[in-house]
Enzyme design. Structure first.
Site, PDB file in Angstrom:
ATOM      1  N   HIS A 159       0.829  -1.220   0.000  1.00 38.79           N
ATOM      2  CA  HIS A 159       0.000   0.000   0.000  1.00 38.79           C
ATOM      3  C   HIS A 159       0.859   1.264   0.000  1.00 38.79           C
ATOM      4  O   HIS A 159       0.492   2.278   0.600  1.00 38.79           O
ATOM      5  CB  HIS A 159      -0.950   0.032   1.208  1.00 38.79           C
ATOM      6  CG  HIS A 159      -1.942  -1.094   1.240  1.00 38.79           C
ATOM      7  ND1 HIS A 159      -3.197  -0.997   0.687  1.00 38.79           N
ATOM      8  CD2 HIS A 159      -1.857  -2.356   1.756  1.00 38.79           C
ATOM      9  CE1 HIS A 159      -3.850  -2.139   0.874  1.00 38.79           C
ATOM     10  NE2 HIS A 159      -3.061  -2.979   1.510  1.00 38.79           N
ATOM     11  N   ASN A 218     -10.322  -2.958   2.336  1.00 38.44           N
ATOM     12  CA  ASN A 218      -9.995  -2.952   0.910  1.00 38.44           C
ATOM     13  C   ASN A 218     -11.265  -2.743   0.099  1.00 38.44           C
ATOM     14  O   ASN A 218     -12.369  -2.772   0.645  1.00 38.44           O
ATOM     15  CB  ASN A 218      -9.375  -4.291   0.502  1.00 38.44           C
ATOM     16  CG  ASN A 218      -7.903  -4.409   0.903  1.00 38.44           C
ATOM     17  OD1 ASN A 218      -7.226  -3.406   1.137  1.00 38.44           O
ATOM     18  ND2 ASN A 218      -7.413  -5.633   0.982  1.00 38.44           N
ATOM     19  N   HIS A 232      -4.055   1.096  12.019  1.00 37.63           N
ATOM     20  CA  HIS A 232      -3.829  -0.145  12.762  1.00 37.63           C
ATOM     21  C   HIS A 232      -5.180  -0.818  13.041  1.00 37.63           C
ATOM     22  O   HIS A 232      -6.047  -0.213  13.675  1.00 37.63           O
ATOM     23  CB  HIS A 232      -3.113   0.172  14.074  1.00 37.63           C
ATOM     24  CG  HIS A 232      -2.803  -1.030  14.903  1.00 37.63           C
ATOM     25  ND1 HIS A 232      -2.889  -2.315  14.413  1.00 37.63           N
ATOM     26  CD2 HIS A 232      -2.387  -1.149  16.180  1.00 37.63           C
ATOM     27  CE1 HIS A 232      -2.545  -3.164  15.364  1.00 37.63           C
ATOM     28  NE2 HIS A 232      -2.257  -2.486  16.448  1.00 37.63           N
TER      29      HIS A 232
HETATM   30 FE1  HDD Z   1      -2.652  -4.826   5.565  1.00 37.53          FE
HETATM   31  C1  HDD Z   1      -1.183  -1.811   5.206  1.00 37.53           C
HETATM   32  C2  HDD Z   1      -5.588  -3.576   4.302  1.00 37.53           C
HETATM   33  C3  HDD Z   1      -4.008  -7.985   5.581  1.00 37.53           C
HETATM   34  C4  HDD Z   1       0.102  -6.000   7.110  1.00 37.53           C
HETATM   35  N1  HDD Z   1      -3.267  -3.050   4.889  1.00 37.53           N
HETATM   36  C5  HDD Z   1      -2.509  -1.907   4.832  1.00 37.53           C
HETATM   37  C6  HDD Z   1      -3.287  -0.830   4.293  1.00 37.53           C
HETATM   38  C7  HDD Z   1      -4.532  -1.331   4.036  1.00 37.53           C
HETATM   39  C8  HDD Z   1      -4.505  -2.724   4.413  1.00 37.53           C
HETATM   40  C9  HDD Z   1      -5.698  -0.586   3.441  1.00 37.53           C
HETATM   41  C10 HDD Z   1      -2.793   0.578   4.044  1.00 37.53           C
HETATM   42  C11 HDD Z   1      -3.117   1.495   5.174  1.00 37.53           C
HETATM   43  C12 HDD Z   1      -2.670   2.894   4.835  1.00 37.53           C
HETATM   44  O1  HDD Z   1      -3.271   3.489   3.945  1.00 37.53           O
HETATM   45  O2  HDD Z   1      -1.702   3.321   5.452  1.00 37.53           O
HETATM   46  N2  HDD Z   1      -4.404  -5.635   4.984  1.00 37.53           N
HETATM   47  C13 HDD Z   1      -5.512  -4.935   4.578  1.00 37.53           C
HETATM   48  C14 HDD Z   1      -6.635  -5.840   4.479  1.00 37.53           C
HETATM   49  C15 HDD Z   1      -6.184  -7.078   4.828  1.00 37.53           C
HETATM   50  C16 HDD Z   1      -4.789  -6.950   5.158  1.00 37.53           C
HETATM   51  C17 HDD Z   1      -8.040  -5.433   4.074  1.00 37.53           C
HETATM   52  C18 HDD Z   1      -6.928  -8.366   4.913  1.00 37.53           C
HETATM   53  C19 HDD Z   1      -8.156  -8.448   5.226  1.00 37.53           C
HETATM   54  N3  HDD Z   1      -2.054  -6.660   6.198  1.00 37.53           N
HETATM   55  C20 HDD Z   1      -2.768  -7.828   6.153  1.00 37.53           C
HETATM   56  C21 HDD Z   1      -2.036  -8.869   6.814  1.00 37.53           C
HETATM   57  C22 HDD Z   1      -0.869  -8.306   7.276  1.00 37.53           C
HETATM   58  C23 HDD Z   1      -0.898  -6.914   6.867  1.00 37.53           C
HETATM   59  C24 HDD Z   1      -2.498 -10.302   6.980  1.00 37.53           C
HETATM   60  C25 HDD Z   1       0.262  -8.922   8.036  1.00 37.53           C
HETATM   61  C26 HDD Z   1       0.179  -9.948   8.809  1.00 37.53           C
HETATM   62  N4  HDD Z   1      -0.826  -4.062   6.002  1.00 37.53           N
HETATM   63  C27 HDD Z   1       0.132  -4.708   6.688  1.00 37.53           C
HETATM   64  C28 HDD Z   1       1.326  -3.839   7.020  1.00 37.53           C
HETATM   65  C29 HDD Z   1       0.911  -2.466   6.386  1.00 37.53           C
HETATM   66  C30 HDD Z   1      -0.453  -2.785   5.798  1.00 37.53           C
HETATM   67  C31 HDD Z   1       2.630  -4.375   6.630  1.00 37.53           C
HETATM   68  C32 HDD Z   1       1.892  -1.865   5.399  1.00 37.53           C
HETATM   69  C33 HDD Z   1       1.959  -0.408   5.720  1.00 37.53           C
HETATM   70  C34 HDD Z   1       1.231  -0.278   6.961  1.00 37.53           C
HETATM   71  O3  HDD Z   1       0.744  -1.481   7.364  1.00 37.53           O
HETATM   72  O4  HDD Z   1       1.071   0.752   7.585  1.00 37.53           O
HETATM   73  O5  HDD Z   1       1.471  -3.754   8.389  1.00 37.53           O
END
Ligand code: HDD
Length: 729
Positions: free
Chosen positions: A85, A158, A349
């Site tokens: 993202h 999402n 978060h």
């Molecule tokens: Fe995630 C970012 C949505 C599963 C780990 N996620 C992130 C963002 C969105 C989502 C919209 C961007 C937020 C922003 O604009 O800053 N993610 C989802 C959805 C998931 C999902 C809808 C499943 C239902 N994500 C998911 C899993 C993991 C992560 C299973 C890890 C175990 N996601 C992250 C992250 C991020 C992230 C690595 C990357 C940047 C951030 O968090 O701030 O922690």
């Protein structure tokens, strides 16, 4: 006044070239408050054009504190981009709840009709880097931060209601597979490569999500025209401690719309900021994007009522089984002041919840609860990222967390522990009756195991339901997307493995994709070598009972459910040459504006252009700065000189593309000749029944003509044109 003086100053500096003379003149300079240039430490800077040197032609001096500070700060301007993202755009707004939801939840921001809560919303693509195109085929993030009076609630969702994987332990594998391949860092922002499909073809649980990502849902027309989903099942808990399961939805008031694949690829070249610009401009113009918050509520006692498991994030609850109750409205009404400070530094978060909202045991959600804080620690450099203005709650913060990098708060006193008597016991724990967060006491039992419930093992029923719910052109787009993506995969076994899965979803789907790839549909699905599927690989045995019906469909899964819809904010290109039909163009613009849409002039060149009635217009675009992929429809105006367009290859391509992308194309009088030059038809002015309802021609602009144009834009696209076109969609 100040402006005049400052130009006087620079003039004199140039004239004299000598410090003494300049100082003399500067004595009278008055600088308005807050505008003087200083170092980071507040010392006023007298010269920001030259570094400090030993003589005008001599070496720079290390002593130059301004040079050192400026360059050091610049060297540290970048922070790590989000691991997923990374590319995003955001806006401020407000959420208003329609009626009190206190029967479901004690969350204060949902507790009283009309209660308003400020929000910050960030949309994103997933796989690409910060500078990648908005129009990649990809999932879109839809993350909402509610600044409630009881702390921040982040709904980090999402635009697709399911996820690729069921357990968070697979997330690093998924992301490694989809990101550019590690040996050559290619391809950027694209899933069409071997490692992604290798992983996917070994993960049958991803098939439902794959159907969504291969559909046009992955190519939104606008962030403002896509749905959002919380994906996981959450809990709402009311003041009496009663819990109900809930799925969160965002329903856009402009409907759900997408662009064609060929169009998406062209937009990526013409305007890679297409979605970012669209969001920004709509808000600047006061056309505030709106969504309704929808809830699907499931009573605790009904947890096992469905054939699928509510804890499985690869499943939806079809709206026919549990209707979506619309409970409030989100309006985005203010663009950020600074991209980095707000859009880049915002830290979402899933674990940021408020009293009355709780988690379920969805194993994907459980892993996310760890990941988000962890990633912000790296990205934002330490544990105090909650103090960055965009992340700060509006609710006051008091706790015993202390110190760390970039601490902003100056905590007073000597007490930073609990329990304490020296601080009068403060900060005090909040009893539940006074609003304290209490975790719902969900019963848990069982041996510690690394396993998944049997109920998670039907990987194909909902994938099929999605496919079967699509309109004919939507199915064709899925087939072509799979042909494209798998066609970019070099390893034939991966293609075959994928087609084996598709055969479990639908035989025709598998056959048509296989044909495009020049392979046969495998007789048996290759049993996946991983352990996430039943050992016997027998998908049928695990089919969910309520959608075992192979013809089950769910109407809202098709975007055709959104048409016809409002045309507010849609853009129509109006192609004009010198002495165009002024009255006609004015009538078209008026008709569009009456619906909140825009008519924007595209002329052969920029600069003033006169209509036949003497009115002078300033066209928004020249044919070189515009392209029909950036508009929703095209109208070619009448005029004696309209035929001049015929010599412009770019103009012919402009309307040809619009037609190919199934958009409304309209023309009056001599403008019709341009449509004919683009092979959209012949003899159209004489034919009272032009080729289709989105090709609108007339001798002049009439009420009937503008009504047809508005209706065609409201239908979004005339997809039924495609079969004749044999397009690379
Ligand atoms: Fe995630 C970012 C949505 C599963 C780990 N996620 C992130 C963002 C969105 C989502 C919209 C961007 C937020 C922003 O604009 O800053 N993610 C989802 C959805 C998931 C999902 C809808 C499943 C239902 N994500 C998911 C899993 C993991 C992560 C299973 C890890 C175990 N996601 C992250 C992250 C991020 C992230 C690595 C990357 C940047 C951030 O968090 O701030 O922690």
């Amino acid at each position: 006044m100040a402006k005049e003086r400052s130009s006087e100053r620079s003039g004199s500096a140039q004239r004299s070239g000598a410090g003494a003379k300049r100082d003399q003149l500067e004595e009278h300079v008055e600088i308005p408050d807050g505008t003087s240039l200083t170092t980071d430490h507040g010392a006023p800077i007298n010269d920001d054009q030259n570094s400090l040197k030993a003589g005008a032609r001599g070496p720079s001096l290390l002593e130059d504190f301004h040079l050192r500070e400026k360059i050091t700060h610049f060297d540290h301007e970048r922070i790590p981009e989000r691991v997923v993202h990374a590319r995003g755009s955001a806006a401020h707004g407000v959420f208003e709840v329609y009626e009190s939801l206190s029967q479901y939840t004690r969350a204060d921001f949902l507790g009283a009709a009309g209660k308003q809560t400020p929000v910050f919303v960030r949309f994103s693509t997933v796989a690409g880097s910060r500078g990648s195109s908005d129009l990649a085929r990809d999932v879109r993030g839809f993350a909402v931060k509610f600044y409630t009076d009881e702390g921040n609630f982040d709904l980090v969702g999402n635009n697709i209601p399911v996820f690729f994987i069921q357990d968070a332990v697979k997330f690093p594998d998924l992301v490694h597979a989809v990101k550019p391949e590690p040996h050559n860092e290619m391809p950027q922002a694209a899933s069409a490569h071997d490692t992604f499909w290798d992983f996917i073809s070994l993960m049958p649980e991803s098939m439902h999500m794959i159907m969504w990502v291969m559909s046009d849902r992955a190519l939104p027309r606008s962030y403002r025209m896509m749905e959002g989903f919380g994906v996981h099942t959450f809990r709402l808990v009311n003041a009496r401690g009663k819990s109900q399961f809930v799925k969160f939805h965002w329903k856009p008031l402009l409907g759900v719309h997408a662009v064609a694949w060929d169009e998406a690829q062209k937009i990526s070249g013409k305007d890679p900021d297409f979605h970012r610009r669209d969001l920004w401009e709509a808000i600047e113009a006061g056309a505030f994007p709106e969504w309704e918050l929808g809830l699907q509520i499931v009573e605790e006692k009904d947890e096992f009522k469905f054939g699928f498991d509510l804890l499985d994030p690869t499943k939806i609850i079809p709206e026919e089984l549990v209707p979506v109750e619309r409970v409030g409205k989100l309006t985005l009404n203010r663009n950020p002041d600074n991209f980095f400070a707000e859009t880049e530094q915002v830290a979402f978060h899933v674990g940021n919840v408020v009293p009355g909202i709780d988690f379920s045991n969805d194993p994907l959600m459980q892993g996310r609860l760890f990941s988000y804080t962890d990633t912000q620690l790296l990205r934002l450099g330490g544990p105090n990222f909650h103090e960055i203005p965009i992340n700060r709650p509006v609710a006051p913060m008091h706790n015993n967390q202390r110190d760390g990098h970039m601490r902003q708060e100056i905590n007073r006193g000597r007490v930073s522990y609990n329990p304490n008597s020296l601080g009068g016991g403060c900060p005090m724990q909040v009893p539940q009756a006074a609003g304290g967060y209490v975790t719902f006491p969900a019963a848990t039992e069982g041996a510690k195991v690394r396993a998944r419930g049997e109920s998670f093992f039907d990987h194909y029923s909902q994938a099929r339901m999605f496919f079967m719910s699509q309109a004919e052109h939507e199915r064709q787009h899925i087939i072509k997307a799979l042909r494209f993506e798998l066609g970019k995969v070099e390893t034939v076994e991966i293609r075959e493995r994928m087609v084996g899965h598709l055969a479990q979803i639908d035989a025709t789907l598998a056959q048509l994709v296989a044909k495009g790839l020049g392979i046969a549909v495998p007789k048996r699905a290759t049993p996946p070598p991983n352990m996430s599927v039943p050992a016997d690989g027998n998908a049928k045995a695990h089919q969910h009972r309520d959608i075992a019906d192979r013809e089950a469909v769910s109407v809202p899964l098709s975007m055709m459910d959104s048409v016809p819809g409002p045309i507010a904010t849609r853009k129509v290109a109006i192609m004009v040459t010198k002495e165009f039909d002024g009255a006609g163009v004015a009538a078209v613009v008026r008709a569009l504006e009456a619906e909140g849409a825009q008519g924007l002039l595209v002329a052969p060149e920029l600069g003033d252009i006169s209509a036949d009635n003497g009115d002078v217009y300033v066209p928004e675009f020249s044919i070189l700065t515009a392209s029909s992929v950036l508009f929703d429809a095209v109208y070619v105006a009448d005029g004696e000189k309209a035929v001049e367009w015929l010599a412009e290859a770019d103009a012919v391509e402009f309307v040809k593309d619009a037609y190919k992308h199934c958009k409304a194309v309209a023309a009056t009088g001599r403008g019709v000749e341009l449509l004919e030059e683009a092979e959209i038809g012949t003899g159209m002015l004489d034919d009272p029944e032009p080729a289709d309802e989105a090709t609108i021609v007339g001798a002049k602009v009439t009420r009937g003509f503008t009504q047809k144009l508005v209706a065609a834009v409201a239908n979004h696209r005339l997809w039924s044109r495609e079969p004749e076109l044999h397009l690379p969609l």
